[in-house]
Scaffold this motif. Sequence first.
Motif, PDB file in Angstrom:
ATOM      1  N   SER A  53       0.823  -1.212   0.000  1.00 10.50           N
ATOM      2  CA  SER A  53       0.000   0.000   0.000  1.00 10.50           C
ATOM      3  C   SER A  53       0.855   1.258   0.000  1.00 10.50           C
ATOM      4  O   SER A  53       0.510   2.257  -0.643  1.00 10.50           O
ATOM      5  CB  SER A  53      -0.931  -0.006   1.211  1.00 10.50           C
ATOM      6  OG  SER A  53      -0.172  -0.015   2.417  1.00 10.50           O
ATOM      7  N   SER A  54       2.002   1.221   0.686  1.00  7.36           N
ATOM      8  CA  SER A  54       2.903   2.375   0.691  1.00  7.36           C
ATOM      9  C   SER A  54       3.481   2.622  -0.693  1.00  7.36           C
ATOM     10  O   SER A  54       3.610   3.776  -1.135  1.00  7.36           O
ATOM     11  CB  SER A  54       4.037   2.157   1.704  1.00  7.36           C
ATOM     12  OG  SER A  54       3.533   1.981   3.003  1.00  7.36           O
ATOM     13  N   TRP A  57       0.724   4.164  -2.825  1.00  6.28           N
ATOM     14  CA  TRP A  57       0.547   5.580  -2.445  1.00  6.28           C
ATOM     15  C   TRP A  57       1.684   6.433  -2.992  1.00  6.28           C
ATOM     16  O   TRP A  57       1.442   7.536  -3.512  1.00  6.28           O
ATOM     17  CB  TRP A  57       0.492   5.689  -0.932  1.00  6.28           C
ATOM     18  CG  TRP A  57       0.405   7.101  -0.433  1.00  6.28           C
ATOM     19  CD1 TRP A  57      -0.709   7.864  -0.303  1.00  6.28           C
ATOM     20  CD2 TRP A  57       1.502   7.920  -0.003  1.00  6.28           C
ATOM     21  NE1 TRP A  57      -0.391   9.113   0.167  1.00  6.28           N
ATOM     22  CE2 TRP A  57       0.963   9.188   0.360  1.00  6.28           C
ATOM     23  CE3 TRP A  57       2.881   7.721   0.109  1.00  6.28           C
ATOM     24  CZ2 TRP A  57       1.763  10.221   0.833  1.00  6.28           C
ATOM     25  CZ3 TRP A  57       3.674   8.757   0.576  1.00  6.28           C
ATOM     26  CH2 TRP A  57       3.114   9.982   0.937  1.00  6.28           C
ATOM     27  N   ASN A  60       1.294   6.865  -6.849  1.00  9.33           N
ATOM     28  CA  ASN A  60       0.204   7.786  -7.195  1.00  9.33           C
ATOM     29  C   ASN A  60       0.614   9.236  -6.964  1.00  9.33           C
ATOM     30  O   ASN A  60       0.351  10.115  -7.789  1.00  9.33           O
ATOM     31  CB  ASN A  60      -1.042   7.448  -6.382  1.00  9.33           C
ATOM     32  CG  ASN A  60      -1.666   6.133  -6.800  1.00  9.33           C
ATOM     33  OD1 ASN A  60      -1.464   5.667  -7.922  1.00  9.33           O
ATOM     34  ND2 ASN A  60      -2.421   5.518  -5.898  1.00  9.33           N
ATOM     35  N   ASN A  61       1.236   9.518  -5.815  1.00 13.94           N
ATOM     36  CA  ASN A  61       1.670  10.881  -5.531  1.00 13.94           C
ATOM     37  C   ASN A  61       2.789  11.325  -6.461  1.00 13.94           C
ATOM     38  O   ASN A  61       2.859  12.506  -6.835  1.00 13.94           O
ATOM     39  CB  ASN A  61       2.130  10.988  -4.075  1.00 13.94           C
ATOM     40  CG  ASN A  61       0.977  11.092  -3.109  1.00 13.94           C
ATOM     41  OD1 ASN A  61       0.499  12.167  -2.798  1.00 13.94           O
ATOM     42  ND2 ASN A  61       0.518   9.952  -2.635  1.00 13.94           N
TER      43      ASN A  61
END
Length: 620
Positions: A53-54, A57, A60-61
């Motif tokens: 998940s990290s 994230w 995406n950023n």
Amino acid sequence: MARGRQPTMADMLKMAKVMGYGNVAKLVFSQLQRMFDKSFAGRHRYKLMFLASSVVWYRNNKAKAARRRKKERERRALGLPKPEKDPKKNGINAMWSLLWPEVPFAHGDDGAGSWEIAAMMTLCLMRIGLMNGVSYLVGRLDNNMMTRNQTEFWYLWRRVLGLAMLTAVHRNTYKYTEERLATVWKEKLTNTVHKLYFKDMAYYEVAQVAAVKGTMQDTDDRITEDIKKVSTEMAHVLCEGMYASTAGVFFAWRLGKLYGMRYALGPYVYLWSTFVITSKLAPVNWSKVMGSMREAFAQYRGSVSRLFVHQEAIAAMKGNEVERNLVQTRFQALAARVHEYDVTAAWHGFVNQLGFAHWLRAFVALFVMGPHVFAPSVTDLSTVENVAKLRGTIGHEFVMFVQSMIAAGLTAQMGKQLQKVAGSAGRLNELIVALRRLAINRRMTKRVDAIDGTVIEFKDVRVATPTGNVLVEKLNFKLEKGSSLLLTGHNGAGKSSIFRCLGGLWPVTSGTIVKPGGAESGLHQKVFFLPQKPYQVLGTLQEQLTYPAKQDNIRMTKAELVAILQQVDLAYLADREDVMTKAVPWEDELSLGEKQRLAMARLIYHKPDYAILDECTSAV
């Protein structure tokens, strides 16, 4: 099937038919589950999920940042100006940057709130220690309830009493520190706004812009109510956020260490899922809803205040129905906004309570008690010791899990609280940005300052309103000391505009102005201005007469004051009780004629070289 012979596919199908295909599937699944649990991925599955998940994230950023950089390069290539952020939409970020201490533990506004924030962090750590102690005592008490050890019970009872006293002291100290931080931030915001608002008569320019463009007509409400709401709510959000972050990390670590990662991540997975579901079922733009309601309330309060200020004139002209309709219209607009808020809050509250309260209890019960039912750690409950051990484990686990849920819930609720205060923060930021833009415009605009001299003279002065409406292209006249000049013309011709240019209220971009005292003197020293409606300061009779002089440098006896008042037939004002020591609301106490005569007495006291009389005797 013979002993020692490998089973064929036909043998396995016969066996599955005898056992039942469902039981075979369960057996195969359980074998695969055990194999997965023994593998590296099974042993570290929660860590791998967090890592995955990290990574998602981060990717995406990173993609969003790349798109922003691409748009910025395109804007620069086309030579387009940098788009300005909407002050109302950027209110929260602007308030955080303004409130956060610039220099930690420094004196004044630069370090305002540093000690309170440090104290709040200490109190958050103490609160975590207290809650950890509570979880330990609950487990011991549940265990002791089954073992019935009286000696240990009285020992635990004394520990509970001591912990209760510490908790009471901590809660009150926590509340006081939060309120103290809100007060410090309120003082900082007020000082910042006052500094901008009173610098170079910015309050006058804001009023002129509000009168022409119809924007920011509720400046008083923004300076008083919005500052109070922003400072209070943002102090509360910061304090709750500090506890949510520290407690969330600590209890997640403890739960993961004692009971596994599913207990550590369970509260956040549940609350995040619930937050997403409630956002889909009951989407609310709290900043828009609260901002529109605050705007409607400010307009309603302004209409009521206007009625109070002009009550005598309205009553004399029997304008009751007109004013009632105006106030009622504003009130109905406010009521519509409040009704919209109530309906929105009711539906959102129903979904919110369902997800974050009622379903939450079932989730906690399932998560805490379920493993002891489906995969019991204590299988033999025939002895009191085993039952006591189970109760103690569940009690300790329950309290820690609830504290982790509270920390996760505070994190989820912070967004909602920030959205509710975003309306007031946007309105306040809009005022601050407007004041700063006025200051920048004053520095960037070419202005003609008055030159110090013994005469009043206009040479080719261009008289224009602050909005750019030209009244006179080139104005020329000269007035020497001892001489008089009469200006006549119809209403709106620009007679009073000349005084505004002379006093520096309106910017002059071309020409030359000469007057005693130059640009810094205004119209209250060697040149004194008497308007038709003179301003009445809230203060004593001496402060009213000597305004705007500072009282520290004035030594006036009552006889001297009466002597001046006698010249305008107002000596009877000095006969009032405590008139020399008590602040009096002169605006309400005096008639218009008395106000004009008191302004003439003010002129006599200051003894200027020139006096500008703008219909100052209309009511005498």
